[in-house]
Design an enzyme around this catalytic site. Structure first.
Site, mmCIF file in Angstrom:
data_model
loop_
_atom_site.group_PDB
_atom_site.id
_atom_site.type_symbol
_atom_site.label_atom_id
_atom_site.label_comp_id
_atom_site.label_asym_id
_atom_site.label_seq_id
_atom_site.Cartn_x
_atom_site.Cartn_y
_atom_site.Cartn_z
ATOM 1 N N SER A 414 46.990 64.176 14.189
ATOM 2 C CA SER A 414 46.730 64.521 15.580
ATOM 3 C C SER A 414 47.164 65.950 15.896
ATOM 4 C CB SER A 414 47.469 63.545 16.491
ATOM 5 O OG SER A 414 47.049 63.677 17.828
ATOM 6 N N GLN A 492 40.936 72.321 17.763
ATOM 7 C CA GLN A 492 40.982 71.871 19.153
ATOM 8 C C GLN A 492 41.063 73.097 20.056
ATOM 9 O OE1 GLN A 492 44.550 70.250 21.286
ATOM 10 N NE2 GLN A 492 43.453 68.304 21.084
ATOM 11 N N TYR A 573 45.968 70.134 31.096
ATOM 12 C CA TYR A 573 45.524 71.516 30.945
ATOM 13 C C TYR A 573 44.280 71.728 31.797
ATOM 14 C CZ TYR A 573 49.012 71.325 27.290
ATOM 15 O OH TYR A 573 50.199 71.160 26.623
ATOM 16 N N ARG A 621 38.752 65.375 23.911
ATOM 17 C CA ARG A 621 39.964 64.585 24.136
ATOM 18 C C ARG A 621 40.168 64.446 25.630
ATOM 19 N NH1 ARG A 621 45.826 65.357 21.102
ATOM 20 N NH2 ARG A 621 46.430 63.172 21.282
ATOM 21 N N GLY A 718 50.591 61.680 15.168
ATOM 22 C CA GLY A 718 51.228 62.981 15.273
ATOM 23 C C GLY A 718 52.619 63.009 14.686
ATOM 24 N N ARG A 719 53.602 62.502 15.446
ATOM 25 C CA ARG A 719 54.997 62.567 14.996
ATOM 26 C C ARG A 719 55.197 61.891 13.642
ATOM 27 N NH1 ARG A 719 55.188 62.094 20.555
ATOM 28 N NH2 ARG A 719 56.558 63.553 21.644
#
Length: 791
Positions: A414, A492, A573, A621, A718-719
């Site tokens: 991700s 992205q 955003y 996304r 992700g993490r």
């Protein structure tokens, strides 16, 4: 102690037996408004863990219960003419009436005073006279209502309708009948509780209930204890095949809507809540009786272990509340799954059954594999067949396409902001960061949000694609990925909007810069939160310029060798801020309802799609909910996703939130997956558009479970990849998979097996293992002990 218990159900009576067992000197009085032989419902189900606790605390009660149990291990699912059985689960059930009789006899033996057919005295009077007052008076607790300002109850009334019945048909296992009718999908939850009967609950969405005419008695006032006889007749007709000529048994059976009870506080002074007064969990995941008896076990122990009432009650809440909340999260997922069951009506039968079994996220593929290996193998084979794959592999290692882009597996690294660029130029850090993830086996690696202009950065350390220097630096990364791995890499693209001009994450996330600030813009002059920048409202000229910056960045991304481009319209955003009513207060054509809020993000998406070669997929996304009362909801997300699909999105990457500092996310394992699930079934079904799930997905078991259930087509982690850059390769090794979907680089091939971590010279007692294995029965059915009870 002198203890007053309001409510003589299983929870209240069991607490009385435990307290008397610990100290016969306790003076305990129970008030129960119903007669001792009054009971509502038919059967109750217990887990092995709960039964073990009961056995340890009161062997007399457990031994008597043990004699009455119906036991089985199977779950049967009937769906669309197909029958499935999964074993190895482990259930024990008994008649609720018999359970009450056991507990009533036990409290009488121990000298507990019980006032039947008697309402409890005023709770304030009880508080003065008794050391402890226990509110075990159910979901409509009068004690909880009296002190609502302290307990802060939240009652969540749902839309599904259900009705509780019994039948003299003795099921052999836990039974789900899922029936497609002319009015919509209905289901039965059923299980045996004795030699002579079974519980079954009929449930359906309120719209289905009304369409079927089952609302005919909605406004009728039934006499106390009376049942809805019209419902009995209609259910008998609709489920005649499933009931096989057996009778429907009633006991105050009427249509209800489930209420989830939550309390912020469980005790005040010498008053404490127990069982349904404190909490409820949907019947599809557990038994309220089970939870109430577990409460009683914990409360009795805490009262024994602590020197005073208030410390004991605080310890009780501290011990039980997190456990109950975990159960309630699972129950909420299960409840919502059944509310939306019609959404899955067109699933392949095997996938539907797996989806049903894993609906709460407590049962996973590995759980099922451990319990019933044959069933798990069948699920993998069905998934491979549905994907038209020649090989049966773990679901995560089945290939998949996003548009024309073919990926070897369904794992995505991700997007994660690294805040480590200089003037937007990626450097060796980005090469190593993204290159290591590509070597680690993921099918697709996504960059962090690459900003389209200096003013579109989140922080001074964010990367960009507004210059050829940046393009060339990114080319170095994509070349490495393509040359050294089998992964694909996506860019992205995004603009920070009102969340820009802030410090690096580790210096103060979302905090404005101390120096070197730049002007930020947004759809409206609404800050992200207290202490954040107030953005300037974007003009038409701003919107045209930013759209063109997206186009220029997309063209540079193509030149830089990226395989996929994702438009970032999530996380508050700029594009996300246009989509949300929390941040978009405009009164022009770009504000208002969701269709108008979509206009500018769609303008940008269309421009990017037009600038990119047709063979290159463009995805988006989105934040599927704002986690705020006045923000976007899951329904808005479906509408937004549908609009992007209509405009050519090859995939929808489903995230949530981050539109405001005031958000209240419902965090938990795979907590965002239900939003992906809804979009996949309501928007992407029947198309080639893929849906990506993301958010607290941390194990290969979760990935496989999500894919096998059809909740998403790919999973982004992700993490997890920060913790283990080679996560996909390790997941393959741990599952015993060695194939083209997760090839180890030649240089690392020697490490493709997990290193030994313990002694290997231990000799197991083989004969003992053989005896233990002989006792295991994956498919234990409940067989009535009396022949006359068998149809």
């Amino acid at each position: 102690m002198r203890v007053a218990i309001v409510g003589g159900g299983p929870g209240g009576l069991y607490l009385a037996t435990l307290l008397k067992g610990i100290d016969p000197g306790h003076d305990i009085t129970v008030w129960e408004r119903n007669a001792p032989d009054d009971t509502f419902g038919f059967g109750v189900v217990f887990s092995d863990e709960t039964l073990g606790s009961i056995e340890g605390a009161d062997p007399v009660v457990h031994a008597t219960m043990e004699q009455r149990f119906a036991r089985w291990t199977d779950i049967d699912v009937s769906f669309a003419g197909h029958e499935f059985t999964v074993g190895g689960q482990g259930f024990a059930a008994m008649s609720r009436k018999e359970l009450l009789e056991i507990l009533q006899r036990r409290v009488a033996e121990l000298g507990v005073t019980v006032h039947y057919r008697t309402a409890a005295p005023d709770v304030d009077a009880l508080r003065r006279e008794y050391d402890l007052v226990v509110a075990a008076d159910g979901v409509h607790s009068t004690v909880r209502a009296r002190y609502a300002d302290v307990f802060s109850p939240r009652l969540d009334l749902r839309r599904n309708k259900y009705i509780w019945f019994g039948t003299d048909l003795v099921f052999e296992a836990f039974q789900f009948f899922v029936k497609h009718t002319e009015w919509g999908t209905m289901q039965i939850h059923g299980y045996p509780y004795s030699d002579a009967g079974s519980t079954f609950i009929v449930e359906m969405h309120e719209d289905v209930w009304r369409a079927a005419g089952l609302d005919r008695t909605e406004r009728e006032e039934l006499a106390p204890g009376a049942s809805d006889e019209y419902a009995v007749a209609r259910i008998g007709e609709i489920f005649a095949d499933e009931l096989r000529g057996h009778r429907i048994l009633t006991n105050n059976s009427k249509w209800l809507s489930f209420t989830t009870v939550r309390n912020e506080v469980w005790h005040q002074g010498n008053v404490v809540l127990l069982g349904d007064a404190a909490h409820t969990a949907h019947f599809s995941i557990g038994s309220g009786t089970k939870l109430a008896m577990e409460d009683a076990l914990a409360l009795a122990a805490c009262l024994h272990e602590h020197p005073g009432i208030e410390p004991a009650l605080a310890a009780y809440q501290q011990e039980r509340k997190p456990v109950v909340e975990s159960t309630q999260r699972a129950a909420q997922a299960s409840l919502e799954w059944f509310e939306n069951i019609g959404m899955y009506a067109d699933q392949e039968p095997a996938q539907f059954v797996f989806n049903l079994l894993t609906r709460s996220r407590r049962i996973t593929f590995d759980n099922l594999k451990e319990r019933d290996h044959d069933f798990a193998n069948r699920m993998e084979a069905e998934f491979a067949r549905h994907q038209r794959s020649a090989k049966v592999t773990p679901a995560m290692f089945q290939p998949v396409s996003i548009g024309e882009l073919r990926l070897r597996n369904r794992v995505i690294v991700s997007s994660m902001d690294m805040y480590s660029a200089t003037d937007g130029v990626p450097d060796d850090f980005h090469l190593v960061h993204l290159g290591s993830k590509a070597l680690g086996g993921a099918g697709l690696v996504m960059t962090e949000m690459i900003c389209t202009s200096p003013e579109g950065r989140i922080t001074p350390g964010c990367t960009g694609l507004w210059s050829d220097e940046q393009r060339d630096a990114w080319r170095r990364v994509t070349d490495f990925v393509h040359r050294r791995s089998t992964a694909r890499i996506g860019a992205q693209l995004g603009h920070s909007g009102r969340k820009g001009s802030t410090k690096l994450m580790w210096e103060g996330m979302d905090e404005p810069l101390d120096a070197g600030n730049w002007e930020v813009v947004g759809p409206s002059p609404v800050p992200y939160g207290e202490g954040c920048h107030v953005p300037r409202e974007a003009t038409r000229a701003d919107l045209d310029r930013i759209r063109d910056e997206f186009v220029a960045a997309a063209r540079r991304a193509v030149d830089a060798g990226f395989d996929l481009i994702e438009v970032h319209a999530a996380h508050g955003y700029l594009l996300s801020a246009f989509l949300s009513p929390v941040s978009n207060r405009r009164t022009d054509e770009y504000g208002g309802d969701v269709a108008h809020r979509l206009r500018y993000p769609l303008e940008v998406f269309d421009a990017v799609r037009a600038a990119v070669p047709a063979h290159l997929p463009v995805t988006v996304r989105i934040s599927a909910t704002d986690w705020l009362p006045d923000g976007n909801t899951a329904e808005d997300a479906v509408e937004m996703a549908r609009a992007f699909v209509e405009h050519g999105a090859a995939a929808i990457d489903v995230s949530t939130g981050q539109i405001s500092k005031d958000e209240r996310p419902a965090f938990g394992r795979s907590y965002q997956t239900p939003f992906a699930d809804a979009i996949r079934h309501r928007v992407a079904a029947g198309t080639d558009v893929k849906v990506i799930a993301v958010g607290a997905i941390s194990s290969y078991d979760d990935v496989n479970s999500i894919l096998l259930a059809g909740r998403a087509d790919l999973c982004a982690l992700g993490r997890t990849h920060l913790y283990d850059p080679q996560w996909t390769l390790h997941a393959a090794a741990e599952q015993g998979y060695a194939g083209a979907a997760a090839p180890w680089p030649d240089q690392w091939a020697a490490g493709n097996r997990r290193p030994p971590t313990a002694r290997t010279d231990k000799v197991p007692p083989r004969l003992q293992l053989l005896r233990e294995g002989a006792r295991e029965d994956v498919h234990l059915r409940w067989r009535p002990r009396t022949a006359q009870s068998v149809s």
